[in-house]
Design an enzyme around this catalytic site. Structure first.
Site, PDB file in Angstrom:
ATOM      1  N   ASP A 125       0.844  -1.194   0.000  1.00 16.55           N
ATOM      2  CA  ASP A 125       0.000   0.000   0.000  1.00 16.55           C
ATOM      3  C   ASP A 125       0.878   1.242   0.000  1.00 16.55           C
ATOM      4  OD1 ASP A 125      -2.507   1.308   0.043  1.00 16.55           O
ATOM      5  OD2 ASP A 125      -2.255   1.728   2.164  1.00 16.55           O
ATOM      6  N   TYR A 127       1.254   5.699  -0.194  1.00 18.27           N
ATOM      7  CA  TYR A 127       0.779   6.940   0.453  1.00 18.27           C
ATOM      8  C   TYR A 127       1.087   8.060  -0.534  1.00 18.27           C
ATOM      9  CZ  TYR A 127       0.540  10.353   4.387  1.00 18.27           C
ATOM     10  OH  TYR A 127       0.228  11.386   5.229  1.00 18.27           O
ATOM     11  N   HIS A 132      -4.311  14.137   0.375  1.00 19.80           N
ATOM     12  CA  HIS A 132      -4.497  13.286   1.550  1.00 19.80           C
ATOM     13  C   HIS A 132      -3.324  13.431   2.517  1.00 19.80           C
ATOM     14  CE1 HIS A 132      -5.514   9.870   4.060  1.00 19.80           C
ATOM     15  NE2 HIS A 132      -4.331   9.325   3.820  1.00 19.80           N
ATOM     16  N   ARG A 141      -0.502  16.616  12.921  1.00 20.88           N
ATOM     17  CA  ARG A 141       0.657  17.393  13.384  1.00 20.88           C
ATOM     18  C   ARG A 141       0.386  18.888  13.417  1.00 20.88           C
ATOM     19  NH1 ARG A 141       2.501  13.804   9.661  1.00 20.88           N
ATOM     20  NH2 ARG A 141       2.755  15.427   8.091  1.00 20.88           N
ATOM     21  N   GLU A 197     -10.294   3.920   3.220  1.00 22.50           N
ATOM     22  CA  GLU A 197      -9.421   4.689   2.340  1.00 22.50           C
ATOM     23  C   GLU A 197      -9.812   4.379   0.909  1.00 22.50           C
ATOM     24  OE1 GLU A 197      -5.405   5.608   4.895  1.00 22.50           O
ATOM     25  OE2 GLU A 197      -5.326   3.947   3.464  1.00 22.50           O
ATOM     26  N   GLU A 199      -9.138   4.007  -2.688  1.00 22.52           N
ATOM     27  CA  GLU A 199      -7.924   3.795  -3.471  1.00 22.52           C
ATOM     28  C   GLU A 199      -8.237   3.048  -4.765  1.00 22.52           C
ATOM     29  OE1 GLU A 199      -4.467   2.348  -1.448  1.00 22.52           O
ATOM     30  OE2 GLU A 199      -5.183   2.952   0.547  1.00 22.52           O
ATOM     31  N   ASP A 231      -8.863   0.287   1.575  1.00 19.23           N
ATOM     32  CA  ASP A 231      -7.912  -0.141   2.597  1.00 19.23           C
ATOM     33  C   ASP A 231      -8.458   0.295   3.956  1.00 19.23           C
ATOM     34  OD1 ASP A 231      -5.491  -1.394   3.350  1.00 19.23           O
ATOM     35  OD2 ASP A 231      -4.543   0.547   3.642  1.00 19.23           O
ATOM     36  N   ARG A 235      -7.911   3.908  12.838  1.00 16.00           N
ATOM     37  CA  ARG A 235      -7.045   5.069  13.054  1.00 16.00           C
ATOM     38  C   ARG A 235      -6.481   5.128  14.475  1.00 16.00           C
ATOM     39  NH1 ARG A 235      -5.672   6.381   7.960  1.00 16.00           N
ATOM     40  NH2 ARG A 235      -7.479   6.926   6.687  1.00 16.00           N
ATOM     41  N   GLN A 238      -3.802   2.428  14.656  1.00 17.38           N
ATOM     42  CA  GLN A 238      -2.681   2.892  13.833  1.00 17.38           C
ATOM     43  C   GLN A 238      -1.898   4.011  14.517  1.00 17.38           C
ATOM     44  OE1 GLN A 238      -3.989   4.315  10.017  1.00 17.38           O
ATOM     45  NE2 GLN A 238      -1.943   4.914   9.344  1.00 17.38           N
ATOM     46  N   TYR A 242       2.133   3.135  14.909  1.00 14.44           N
ATOM     47  CA  TYR A 242       2.840   3.347  13.646  1.00 14.44           C
ATOM     48  C   TYR A 242       4.239   3.928  13.783  1.00 14.44           C
ATOM     49  CZ  TYR A 242       2.213   8.449  13.230  1.00 14.44           C
ATOM     50  OH  TYR A 242       2.282   9.814  13.391  1.00 14.44           O
ATOM     51  N   LYS A 251      -4.063  -1.852   9.946  1.00 17.91           N
ATOM     52  CA  LYS A 251      -4.363  -2.038   8.531  1.00 17.91           C
ATOM     53  C   LYS A 251      -4.531  -3.507   8.141  1.00 17.91           C
ATOM     54  CE  LYS A 251      -3.500   2.269   6.817  1.00 17.91           C
ATOM     55  NZ  LYS A 251      -4.290   3.000   5.821  1.00 17.91           N
ATOM     56  N   THR A 255      -8.728  -5.596   3.572  1.00 19.33           N
ATOM     57  CA  THR A 255      -8.643  -4.723   2.399  1.00 19.33           C
ATOM     58  C   THR A 255      -9.615  -5.270   1.370  1.00 19.33           C
ATOM     59  OG1 THR A 255      -6.301  -4.224   2.806  1.00 19.33           O
ATOM     60  CG2 THR A 255      -7.144  -3.826   0.585  1.00 19.33           C
ATOM     61  N   THR A 348      -4.616   6.783  -0.514  1.00 22.70           N
ATOM     62  CA  THR A 348      -5.915   7.450  -0.482  1.00 22.70           C
ATOM     63  C   THR A 348      -5.989   8.576  -1.502  1.00 22.70           C
ATOM     64  OG1 THR A 348      -6.037   6.965   1.874  1.00 22.70           O
ATOM     65  CG2 THR A 348      -7.602   8.561   1.016  1.00 22.70           C
ATOM     66  N   GLU A 362     -10.577  12.473   7.055  1.00 21.46           N
ATOM     67  CA  GLU A 362     -10.553  13.806   6.445  1.00 21.46           C
ATOM     68  C   GLU A 362     -11.943  14.424   6.412  1.00 21.46           C
ATOM     69  OE1 GLU A 362      -7.689  13.675   2.801  1.00 21.46           O
ATOM     70  OE2 GLU A 362      -8.354  11.618   3.200  1.00 21.46           O
TER      71      GLU A 362
END
Length: 417
Positions: A125, A127, A132, A141, A197, A199, A231, A235, A238, A242, A251, A255, A348, A362
Protein backbone atom coordinates in the site's frame (compact mmCIF):
# COMPACT_ATOMS: atom_id res chain seq x y z
CA UNK A 1 -13.07 6.22 -28.97
CA UNK A 2 -16.80 5.56 -29.25
CA UNK A 3 -19.06 2.72 -28.12
CA UNK A 4 -18.31 -0.68 -29.66
CA UNK A 5 -21.59 -2.45 -30.38
CA UNK A 6 -22.20 -6.01 -29.15
CA UNK A 7 -24.87 -8.55 -30.03
CA UNK A 8 -25.39 -8.74 -26.25
CA UNK A 9 -27.81 -5.83 -26.37
CA UNK A 10 -27.60 -4.92 -22.68
CA UNK A 11 -23.95 -3.97 -23.28
CA UNK A 12 -24.89 -1.17 -25.68
CA UNK A 13 -26.24 1.33 -23.16
CA UNK A 14 -24.14 4.44 -22.64
CA UNK A 15 -24.38 4.02 -18.88
CA UNK A 16 -23.83 0.28 -18.57
CA UNK A 17 -20.46 -0.40 -16.86
CA UNK A 18 -19.63 -3.46 -18.96
CA UNK A 19 -19.79 -2.62 -22.69
CA UNK A 20 -17.69 -4.32 -25.35
CA UNK A 21 -15.11 -1.56 -24.77
CA UNK A 22 -14.54 -2.91 -21.24
CA UNK A 23 -14.58 -6.74 -21.04
CA UNK A 24 -13.45 -6.98 -17.39
CA UNK A 25 -12.23 -10.25 -15.91
CA UNK A 26 -13.67 -11.92 -12.83
CA UNK A 27 -14.48 -15.22 -11.15
CA UNK A 28 -18.08 -16.38 -10.69
CA UNK A 29 -20.11 -19.36 -9.65
CA UNK A 30 -23.70 -20.49 -10.14
CA UNK A 31 -25.90 -22.88 -8.20
CA UNK A 32 -24.91 -25.75 -10.49
CA UNK A 33 -21.17 -25.13 -10.75
CA UNK A 34 -17.88 -24.35 -9.02
CA UNK A 35 -16.12 -20.96 -9.25
CA UNK A 36 -14.61 -20.31 -12.66
CA UNK A 37 -13.23 -17.42 -14.71
CA UNK A 38 -15.66 -15.17 -16.53
CA UNK A 39 -15.78 -12.03 -18.63
CA UNK A 40 -18.54 -9.47 -18.05
CA UNK A 41 -20.45 -8.26 -21.09
CA UNK A 42 -23.59 -6.26 -20.39
CA UNK A 43 -25.83 -8.17 -17.98
CA UNK A 44 -24.14 -11.46 -18.86
CA UNK A 45 -20.94 -13.33 -18.00
CA UNK A 46 -19.04 -15.40 -20.55
CA UNK A 47 -17.89 -18.70 -19.02
CA UNK A 48 -14.21 -18.84 -19.96
CA UNK A 49 -13.69 -22.45 -18.88
CA UNK A 50 -16.47 -23.50 -21.23
CA UNK A 51 -15.19 -21.25 -24.01
CA UNK A 52 -11.75 -22.82 -23.76
CA UNK A 53 -13.01 -26.40 -23.54
CA UNK A 54 -15.14 -25.93 -26.68
CA UNK A 55 -12.20 -24.46 -28.59
CA UNK A 56 -13.57 -20.93 -28.92
CA UNK A 57 -10.63 -19.65 -26.86
CA UNK A 58 -7.15 -21.12 -27.41
CA UNK A 59 -4.27 -19.11 -25.97
CA UNK A 60 -1.73 -21.81 -25.15
CA UNK A 61 -0.96 -25.49 -25.71
CA UNK A 62 -2.43 -26.24 -22.29
CA UNK A 63 -5.51 -25.03 -20.41
CA UNK A 64 -5.40 -21.60 -18.77
CA UNK A 65 -8.99 -21.54 -17.55
CA UNK A 66 -9.17 -24.80 -15.58
CA UNK A 67 -8.52 -22.81 -12.39
CA UNK A 68 -10.73 -20.24 -10.60
CA UNK A 69 -8.34 -17.30 -10.88
CA UNK A 70 -6.75 -15.17 -13.60
CA UNK A 71 -3.11 -15.58 -12.52
CA UNK A 72 -2.40 -18.18 -15.20
CA UNK A 73 -3.40 -15.73 -17.92
CA UNK A 74 -1.57 -12.86 -16.25
CA UNK A 75 1.66 -14.88 -16.27
CA UNK A 76 1.47 -15.24 -20.07
CA UNK A 77 2.38 -11.60 -20.70
CA UNK A 78 1.16 -8.70 -22.82
CA UNK A 79 1.10 -10.51 -26.18
CA UNK A 80 -1.34 -13.12 -24.87
CA UNK A 81 -3.35 -10.44 -23.04
CA UNK A 82 -3.79 -8.58 -26.33
CA UNK A 83 -4.66 -11.75 -28.24
CA UNK A 84 -7.33 -12.63 -25.68
CA UNK A 85 -8.89 -9.19 -25.82
CA UNK A 86 -8.95 -9.27 -29.62
CA UNK A 87 -10.55 -12.72 -29.63
CA UNK A 88 -13.20 -11.77 -27.07
CA UNK A 89 -14.03 -8.64 -29.05
CA UNK A 90 -14.44 -10.69 -32.23
CA UNK A 91 -16.70 -13.23 -30.50
CA UNK A 92 -18.95 -10.66 -28.83
CA UNK A 93 -19.07 -7.88 -31.43
CA UNK A 94 -22.26 -7.10 -33.28
CA UNK A 95 -22.38 -9.24 -36.42
CA UNK A 96 -20.03 -11.94 -35.09
CA UNK A 97 -20.24 -15.10 -37.18
CA UNK A 98 -19.76 -17.17 -34.01
CA UNK A 99 -22.65 -15.72 -32.01
CA UNK A 100 -24.59 -19.00 -32.04
CA UNK A 101 -21.62 -20.85 -30.52
CA UNK A 102 -21.08 -18.24 -27.81
CA UNK A 103 -24.69 -17.71 -26.69
CA UNK A 104 -24.96 -21.04 -24.77
CA UNK A 105 -21.84 -20.09 -22.79
CA UNK A 106 -23.36 -16.92 -21.32
CA UNK A 107 -24.64 -16.83 -17.76
CA UNK A 108 -26.94 -14.13 -16.39
CA UNK A 109 -24.97 -11.99 -13.94
CA UNK A 110 -28.06 -11.84 -11.73
CA UNK A 111 -27.75 -15.60 -11.18
CA UNK A 112 -24.05 -15.56 -10.32
CA UNK A 113 -22.00 -15.08 -7.18
CA UNK A 114 -18.68 -13.28 -7.55
CA UNK A 115 -15.40 -14.35 -5.97
CA UNK A 116 -11.81 -13.09 -5.71
CA UNK A 117 -10.74 -12.58 -9.33
CA UNK A 118 -7.09 -13.47 -8.73
CA UNK A 119 -4.77 -14.90 -6.12
CA UNK A 120 -2.97 -12.05 -4.35
CA UNK A 121 0.74 -12.86 -4.20
CA UNK A 122 1.79 -9.85 -2.12
CA UNK A 123 0.11 -6.59 -1.15
CA UNK A 124 1.79 -3.19 -0.95
CA UNK A 125 0.00 0.00 0.00
CA UNK A 126 1.28 3.44 -0.94
CA UNK A 127 0.78 6.94 0.45
CA UNK A 128 0.84 8.77 -2.86
CA UNK A 129 -2.03 11.28 -2.82
CA UNK A 130 -0.75 14.77 -2.09
CA UNK A 131 -3.99 16.25 -0.76
CA UNK A 132 -4.50 13.29 1.55
CA UNK A 133 -0.92 13.55 2.84
CA UNK A 134 -1.36 17.27 3.49
CA UNK A 135 -4.70 16.70 5.21
CA UNK A 136 -3.26 14.01 7.46
CA UNK A 137 -0.36 16.26 8.37
CA UNK A 138 -2.74 19.06 9.29
CA UNK A 139 -4.91 16.72 11.36
CA UNK A 140 -2.15 14.84 13.16
CA UNK A 141 0.66 17.39 13.38
CA UNK A 142 -1.12 20.71 12.97
CA UNK A 143 0.72 21.42 9.71
CA UNK A 144 -0.01 20.47 6.08
CA UNK A 145 3.72 20.39 5.33
CA UNK A 146 4.75 17.15 3.64
CA UNK A 147 7.47 14.88 5.03
CA UNK A 148 10.90 15.72 3.64
CA UNK A 149 10.97 12.63 1.41
CA UNK A 150 7.40 12.80 0.10
CA UNK A 151 8.07 14.82 -3.08
CA UNK A 152 10.96 12.55 -4.05
CA UNK A 153 9.78 9.01 -3.36
CA UNK A 154 6.53 6.98 -3.54
CA UNK A 155 6.17 6.08 0.14
CA UNK A 156 4.70 2.65 0.84
CA UNK A 157 4.58 -0.28 3.24
CA UNK A 158 4.15 -4.04 2.88
CA UNK A 159 0.63 -5.12 3.84
CA UNK A 160 -1.15 -8.43 4.29
CA UNK A 161 -2.22 -10.39 1.20
CA UNK A 162 -4.12 -12.85 3.41
CA UNK A 163 -6.76 -10.28 4.37
CA UNK A 164 -7.49 -8.94 0.86
CA UNK A 165 -11.13 -9.86 0.21
CA UNK A 166 -13.62 -9.45 -2.60
CA UNK A 167 -16.49 -6.97 -2.53
CA UNK A 168 -19.43 -8.13 -0.44
CA UNK A 169 -17.28 -9.75 2.24
CA UNK A 170 -18.35 -8.63 5.71
CA UNK A 171 -15.56 -7.63 8.08
CA UNK A 172 -15.46 -7.55 11.87
CA UNK A 173 -14.33 -4.43 13.66
CA UNK A 174 -10.72 -5.07 14.71
CA UNK A 175 -9.47 -5.29 18.26
CA UNK A 176 -6.19 -3.69 19.17
CA UNK A 177 -4.14 -1.58 21.51
CA UNK A 178 -4.93 2.12 21.72
CA UNK A 179 -3.77 4.88 24.02
CA UNK A 180 -5.71 8.01 24.92
CA UNK A 181 -3.60 11.20 24.99
CA UNK A 182 -4.16 11.65 28.74
CA UNK A 183 -3.72 7.98 29.70
CA UNK A 184 -0.61 6.54 31.33
CA UNK A 185 -1.10 3.09 29.82
CA UNK A 186 -2.64 1.72 26.63
CA UNK A 187 -5.86 -0.29 26.67
CA UNK A 188 -7.09 -3.16 24.49
CA UNK A 189 -10.45 -3.48 22.78
CA UNK A 190 -12.45 -2.75 19.62
CA UNK A 191 -11.33 0.17 17.47
CA UNK A 192 -13.45 3.29 18.01
CA UNK A 193 -12.11 5.19 14.99
CA UNK A 194 -12.69 2.83 12.11
CA UNK A 195 -12.17 4.32 8.67
CA UNK A 196 -11.96 3.66 4.94
CA UNK A 197 -9.42 4.69 2.34
CA UNK A 198 -10.61 5.26 -1.22
CA UNK A 199 -7.92 3.79 -3.47
CA UNK A 200 -7.26 2.15 -6.81
CA UNK A 201 -5.41 -1.16 -6.89
CA UNK A 202 -2.95 -2.01 -9.68
CA UNK A 203 -2.41 -5.71 -10.40
CA UNK A 204 1.01 -6.87 -11.53
CA UNK A 205 0.66 -9.29 -14.45
CA UNK A 206 4.24 -10.21 -15.30
CA UNK A 207 6.98 -10.30 -12.71
CA UNK A 208 10.59 -9.17 -12.44
CA UNK A 209 13.74 -10.96 -11.33
CA UNK A 210 15.30 -10.69 -7.90
CA UNK A 211 17.97 -7.99 -7.99
CA UNK A 212 16.83 -6.57 -11.36
CA UNK A 213 15.41 -3.02 -11.40
CA UNK A 214 12.83 -2.01 -13.99
CA UNK A 215 12.05 1.27 -15.76
CA UNK A 216 8.77 3.13 -15.42
CA UNK A 217 7.86 2.14 -18.98
CA UNK A 218 8.62 -1.53 -18.24
CA UNK A 219 6.54 -1.27 -15.08
CA UNK A 220 3.65 0.22 -17.05
CA UNK A 221 3.71 -2.75 -19.45
CA UNK A 222 3.72 -5.19 -16.50
CA UNK A 223 0.39 -3.95 -15.09
CA UNK A 224 -2.44 -6.30 -16.05
CA UNK A 225 -5.32 -4.20 -14.79
CA UNK A 226 -6.97 -2.24 -12.02
CA UNK A 227 -9.58 -2.68 -9.28
CA UNK A 228 -11.23 -0.36 -6.78
CA UNK A 229 -9.60 -0.81 -3.38
CA UNK A 230 -10.77 0.06 0.13
CA UNK A 231 -7.91 -0.14 2.60
CA UNK A 232 -9.91 -0.26 5.84
CA UNK A 233 -8.04 1.55 8.61
CA UNK A 234 -8.35 1.56 12.41
CA UNK A 235 -7.04 5.07 13.05
CA UNK A 236 -6.76 4.74 16.83
CA UNK A 237 -4.83 1.45 16.62
CA UNK A 238 -2.68 2.89 13.83
CA UNK A 239 -1.95 6.07 15.78
CA UNK A 240 -0.51 4.15 18.73
CA UNK A 241 1.53 1.61 16.77
CA UNK A 242 2.84 3.35 13.65
CA UNK A 243 5.92 5.04 15.08
CA UNK A 244 8.63 4.20 14.18
CA UNK A 245 7.88 1.41 11.67
CA UNK A 246 4.50 2.32 10.19
CA UNK A 247 1.08 0.61 9.94
CA UNK A 248 0.60 -2.92 11.27
CA UNK A 249 -2.55 -4.12 13.06
CA UNK A 250 -4.41 -0.94 12.19
CA UNK A 251 -4.36 -2.04 8.53
CA UNK A 252 -4.00 -5.82 8.61
CA UNK A 253 -7.61 -6.81 9.32
CA UNK A 254 -9.07 -6.20 5.87
CA UNK A 255 -8.64 -4.72 2.40
CA UNK A 256 -11.61 -4.94 0.01
CA UNK A 257 -11.38 -4.95 -3.79
CA UNK A 258 -14.00 -4.76 -6.52
CA UNK A 259 -14.81 -8.09 -8.20
CA UNK A 260 -13.85 -7.25 -11.78
CA UNK A 261 -10.35 -6.59 -13.12
CA UNK A 262 -10.57 -3.74 -15.62
CA UNK A 263 -7.62 -4.27 -17.94
CA UNK A 264 -5.04 -1.62 -18.65
CA UNK A 265 -5.99 -1.99 -22.33
CA UNK A 266 -9.60 -1.01 -21.59
CA UNK A 267 -8.38 2.15 -19.84
CA UNK A 268 -5.81 3.19 -22.45
CA UNK A 269 -7.90 6.01 -23.92
CA UNK A 270 -8.43 7.47 -20.42
CA UNK A 271 -4.78 8.10 -19.60
CA UNK A 272 -4.11 11.34 -17.73
CA UNK A 273 -0.86 13.09 -16.80
CA UNK A 274 0.62 13.21 -13.34
CA UNK A 275 0.58 16.74 -11.89
CA UNK A 276 3.49 19.17 -12.30
CA UNK A 277 6.33 18.13 -10.00
CA UNK A 278 7.09 20.45 -7.14
CA UNK A 279 10.53 18.82 -6.97
CA UNK A 280 12.14 17.20 -10.01
CA UNK A 281 12.06 13.42 -9.64
CA UNK A 282 15.26 11.44 -9.89
CA UNK A 283 15.79 10.12 -13.44
CA UNK A 284 14.87 6.50 -12.68
CA UNK A 285 11.28 7.62 -11.95
CA UNK A 286 10.77 9.22 -15.37
CA UNK A 287 8.52 7.51 -17.92
CA UNK A 288 7.33 8.29 -21.44
CA UNK A 289 3.55 7.84 -20.94
CA UNK A 290 0.83 9.57 -18.95
CA UNK A 291 0.56 7.34 -15.90
CA UNK A 292 -2.78 8.24 -14.32
CA UNK A 293 -6.33 7.69 -15.59
CA UNK A 294 -9.47 9.81 -15.72
CA UNK A 295 -11.69 7.65 -13.49
CA UNK A 296 -14.55 9.20 -11.54
CA UNK A 297 -14.74 7.84 -8.00
CA UNK A 298 -17.47 7.93 -5.36
CA UNK A 299 -17.88 6.82 -1.74
CA UNK A 300 -21.29 5.84 -0.35
CA UNK A 301 -22.30 5.04 3.23
CA UNK A 302 -25.44 3.18 4.33
CA UNK A 303 -26.29 2.67 8.01
CA UNK A 304 -27.97 -0.58 8.95
CA UNK A 305 -31.69 -0.29 8.34
CA UNK A 306 -31.41 2.70 6.00
CA UNK A 307 -33.37 2.38 2.76
CA UNK A 308 -30.55 3.76 0.62
CA UNK A 309 -26.92 4.79 0.75
CA UNK A 310 -25.73 8.40 1.06
CA UNK A 311 -23.05 9.72 -1.27
CA UNK A 312 -20.39 11.23 0.99
CA UNK A 313 -17.48 11.95 -1.39
CA UNK A 314 -16.66 12.21 -5.11
CA UNK A 315 -13.21 12.59 -6.63
CA UNK A 316 -11.06 11.28 -9.50
CA UNK A 317 -8.06 8.97 -9.82
CA UNK A 318 -6.27 11.74 -11.73
CA UNK A 319 -5.80 13.56 -8.39
CA UNK A 320 -2.90 11.26 -7.51
CA UNK A 321 0.71 12.51 -7.44
CA UNK A 322 2.48 9.24 -8.26
CA UNK A 323 1.26 6.74 -10.86
CA UNK A 324 1.05 2.97 -10.40
CA UNK A 325 3.91 2.53 -12.87
CA UNK A 326 6.11 4.90 -10.86
CA UNK A 327 5.20 3.03 -7.69
CA UNK A 328 5.99 -0.33 -9.26
CA UNK A 329 9.28 0.97 -10.66
CA UNK A 330 10.33 2.26 -7.26
CA UNK A 331 9.22 -0.99 -5.59
CA UNK A 332 11.63 -2.97 -7.76
CA UNK A 333 14.41 -0.37 -7.79
CA UNK A 334 16.24 -1.95 -4.85
CA UNK A 335 16.03 -5.42 -6.36
CA UNK A 336 12.70 -6.57 -4.91
CA UNK A 337 11.27 -9.38 -7.03
CA UNK A 338 7.77 -8.60 -8.26
CA UNK A 339 5.37 -11.48 -8.97
CA UNK A 340 2.22 -12.06 -11.02
CA UNK A 341 -0.67 -11.28 -8.73
CA UNK A 342 1.09 -8.60 -6.69
CA UNK A 343 -1.38 -5.89 -5.68
CA UNK A 344 -0.36 -2.24 -5.31
CA UNK A 345 -2.71 0.13 -3.46
CA UNK A 346 -2.50 3.67 -4.80
CA UNK A 347 -2.88 5.39 -1.46
CA UNK A 348 -5.91 7.45 -0.48
CA UNK A 349 -7.30 9.58 -3.32
CA UNK A 350 -8.46 13.02 -2.21
CA UNK A 351 -9.13 16.22 -4.11
CA UNK A 352 -8.78 19.82 -2.99
CA UNK A 353 -12.35 20.25 -1.69
CA UNK A 354 -13.87 18.66 1.41
CA UNK A 355 -16.38 16.88 -0.84
CA UNK A 356 -13.47 15.11 -2.54
CA UNK A 357 -11.79 13.68 0.56
CA UNK A 358 -11.28 9.92 0.33
CA UNK A 359 -11.38 8.97 4.02
CA UNK A 360 -13.66 9.63 6.98
CA UNK A 361 -10.63 10.89 8.90
CA UNK A 362 -10.55 13.81 6.45
CA UNK A 363 -14.31 14.17 5.89
CA UNK A 364 -14.94 14.53 9.64
CA UNK A 365 -11.53 16.07 10.41
CA UNK A 366 -10.65 13.27 12.84
CA UNK A 367 -14.21 13.20 14.20
CA UNK A 368 -14.17 16.83 15.28
CA UNK A 369 -16.54 17.90 12.48
CA UNK A 370 -19.04 15.03 11.91
CA UNK A 371 -20.86 14.95 8.59
CA UNK A 372 -24.57 14.33 8.06
CA UNK A 373 -26.03 11.49 5.96
CA UNK A 374 -29.24 11.68 3.93
CA UNK A 375 -30.97 9.84 6.79
CA UNK A 376 -30.16 12.71 9.16
CA UNK A 377 -27.66 10.59 11.09
CA UNK A 378 -24.17 11.93 11.65
CA UNK A 379 -20.85 10.14 11.40
CA UNK A 380 -17.27 10.80 12.40
CA UNK A 381 -16.14 7.23 11.88
CA UNK A 382 -17.77 3.92 10.95
CA UNK A 383 -20.34 2.37 13.29
CA UNK A 384 -21.23 -1.33 13.46
CA UNK A 385 -23.73 -2.22 10.75
CA UNK A 386 -22.56 0.50 8.36
CA UNK A 387 -21.97 -0.53 4.75
CA UNK A 388 -19.37 1.38 2.72
CA UNK A 389 -19.31 1.28 -1.08
CA UNK A 390 -16.74 2.55 -3.56
CA UNK A 391 -17.72 3.18 -7.19
CA UNK A 392 -15.58 4.01 -10.19
CA UNK A 393 -16.35 4.85 -13.82
CA UNK A 394 -14.39 6.13 -16.79
CA UNK A 395 -16.72 7.84 -19.26
CA UNK A 396 -16.10 7.83 -23.00
CA UNK A 397 -18.03 8.83 -26.09
CA UNK A 398 -21.33 7.03 -25.54
CA UNK A 399 -19.94 4.36 -23.22
CA UNK A 400 -18.85 3.80 -19.61
CA UNK A 401 -16.02 1.66 -18.28
CA UNK A 402 -17.11 0.47 -14.82
CA UNK A 403 -15.47 -1.65 -12.13
CA UNK A 404 -18.46 -2.99 -10.23
CA UNK A 405 -19.11 -1.86 -6.67
CA UNK A 406 -16.52 -2.42 -3.94
CA UNK A 407 -18.70 -2.96 -0.88
CA UNK A 408 -18.12 -4.04 2.70
CA UNK A 409 -20.22 -4.13 5.86
CA UNK A 410 -18.70 -3.73 9.32
CA UNK A 411 -19.80 -6.23 11.97
CA UNK A 412 -19.09 -6.00 15.71
CA UNK A 413 -15.67 -7.05 16.95
CA UNK A 414 -15.14 -10.67 17.88
CA UNK A 415 -13.90 -11.78 21.29
CA UNK A 416 -12.02 -14.85 22.47
CA UNK A 417 -13.90 -18.05 23.23
Amino acid sequence: MSLKKSWVTSANSADHPFPLNNLPYGVFSTADGDPRCGVAIGDMILDMEAAESTGLIALADYPLFDVPFWNEVMDQGPAVWAALRDRLTALLAQGSAEQAKVEPLLVAAADADLHMPFGVSEYTDFYAGMQHAKNMGAILRGSPDLPANWLHIPIGYNGRASSVVVSGTELHRPNGQTKAPDADMPSFGPSKRLDIELEMGAIVGTGSELGQPITVDEADAMIFGYVLLNDWSARDIQGWEYQPLGPFQGKAFGTSISPWIVTAAALESFRAPTPPREKELLPYLNGSKDGLYDIELEVLMQPEGAEKASSIAKTNYNRMYYSAAEQLCHHASGGCEMSPGDLLGSGTISGAERSEFGSLMELSWAGREPFTLDTGETRGFIEDGDTLTLRGNARGDGFTIGFGDCTGKILPAKTWG
